[in-house]
Design an enzyme around this catalytic site. Structure first.
Site, PDB file in Angstrom:
ATOM      1  CG  HIS A 109       2.841   2.474   0.086  1.00 16.59           C
ATOM      2  ND1 HIS A 109       3.438   3.392  -0.739  1.00 16.59           N
ATOM      3  CD2 HIS A 109       1.661   3.025   0.480  1.00 16.59           C
ATOM      4  CE1 HIS A 109       2.659   4.461  -0.833  1.00 16.59           C
ATOM      5  NE2 HIS A 109       1.571   4.258  -0.110  1.00 16.59           N
ATOM      6  CD  GLU A 117      -2.335   3.379  -1.561  1.00 16.20           C
ATOM      7  OE1 GLU A 117      -2.905   4.226  -0.875  1.00 16.20           O
ATOM      8  OE2 GLU A 117      -1.110   3.187  -1.527  1.00 16.20           O
TER       9      GLU A 117
HETATM   10  P1  PGA Z   1      -2.174  10.119  -0.922  1.00 14.26           P
HETATM   11  O1  PGA Z   1      -1.330   8.800  -0.613  1.00 14.26           O
HETATM   12  O2  PGA Z   1      -3.486  10.020  -0.190  1.00 14.26           O
HETATM   13  O3  PGA Z   1      -1.324  11.234  -0.437  1.00 14.26           O
HETATM   14  O4  PGA Z   1      -2.365  10.170  -2.427  1.00 14.26           O
HETATM   15  C1  PGA Z   1      -1.949   7.541  -0.422  1.00 14.26           C
HETATM   16  C2  PGA Z   1      -0.922   6.521  -0.049  1.00 14.26           C
HETATM   17  O5  PGA Z   1       0.211   6.605  -0.506  1.00 14.26           O
HETATM   18  O6  PGA Z   1      -1.190   5.587   0.743  1.00 14.26           O
END
Ligand code: PGA
Length: 263
Positions: free
Chosen positions: A100, A170
């Site tokens: 992550h 992401e």
């Molecule tokens: P968010 O975070 O939906 O708050 O933007 C996503 C994540 O970090 O997995």
């Protein structure tokens, strides 16, 4: 039969007490109760995994937000503060977020991510490999960045194991409360094509086409449907919106109502 969508709640370092964690988990599992098209996975802080599991209903699978890079086959060792993949497996955890961006910011390298994926697969869990660029520059450098991050994070993952992985795209600029904005479904679609191309180059086209790709970054009840319809994805990794059971419930409902032929 069409594969189910996967929607993962990443609670990050929330909520502050075990009592609230149990309540939140129960509320999410209630929303997940009658879903036929979605696998719901909840990733609480590891400390709360055992407690929420005991209040668990079978509608939700458990996930962990991270795992120790020192996860040995025995699952033990002199590593103060670490949690091994074998320990997670023994708690009934089935999915593990790996790489992550918030962990990479704390110093996690692609090589460490690769080691974690290896351990997670060895212990029979499903790694959710998180990748994404920090900026989307006009020169297109981010495309090279993403290719390298994917290839280096997968490191030595063998062809026979690649189908055990879920990818979560992401873009860092879209994640968290300081996000510029969410991605757009059309731009996301281009990124999923690129990710499949990168995977295809190393592992072959059929594996690349079957790879589940999730999107994460400011997903909410207003944008979820469009992402599923046009983003080329198979689900979400949801941060902030997953600690609000009402909003998360709306996201699940929207996803359930998207026609299965459309994702
Ligand atoms: P968010 O975070 O939906 O708050 O933007 C996503 C994540 O970090 O997995």
């Amino acid at each position: 039969m069409k594969k189910k969508l996967i929607i993962i709640a990443n609670w990050k370092m929330n909520p502050p007490t075990v009592l609230e964690a149990k309540k939140l988990f129960s509320a999410i599992c209630r929303s997940a109760r009658r879903l036929r098209k979605i696998n719901v996975v909840v990733c609480p802080p590891s400390l709360f995994l055992g407690n929420v599991r005991n209040s668990a209903m079978s509608q939700c699978a458990l996930g962990a937000q991270d795992v120790s890079v020192k996860s040995s086959p025995s699952g033990v060792g002199a590593y103060t503060g670490e949690v091994s993949s074998a320990m997670l497996a023994s708690l009934g955890v089935r999915y593990v977020l790996v790489g992550h961006s918030e962990r990479r910011t704390l110093g996690e390298t692609d090589a460490m991510v690769s080691q974690k994926i290896h351990a997670v697969i060895r212990d029979g869990l499903t790694p959710v490999l998180c990748v994404g660029e920090a900026v989307r520059d006009k020169e297109g450098e981010y495309l090279h960045f993403l290719r390298k991050e994917i290839n280096d994070s997968l490191g030595s993952v063998k062809k026979r194991d690649i189908s055990k992985i879920i990818m979560a795209y992401e873009p860092i600029w879209a994640v968290g409360k300081n996000a510029e904005r969410a991605d757009t479904p059309d731009e996301l679609f281009e990124m999923t094509i690129l990710i499949r191309k990168i995977i295809g180059e190393s592992y072959g086209r059929s594996i690349a086409m079957a790879l589940p790709i999730l999107y994460g970054g400011s997903v909410d009840e207003n944008n979820a449907e469009a992402f599923l319809l046009r983003g080329g994805i198979q689900g979400f990794l949801v941060g902030r919106a997953s600690i609000n059971p009402d909003i998360f419930g709306h996201i699940l409902k929207k996803a359930e109502s998207v026609k299965s032929s459309e994702h």
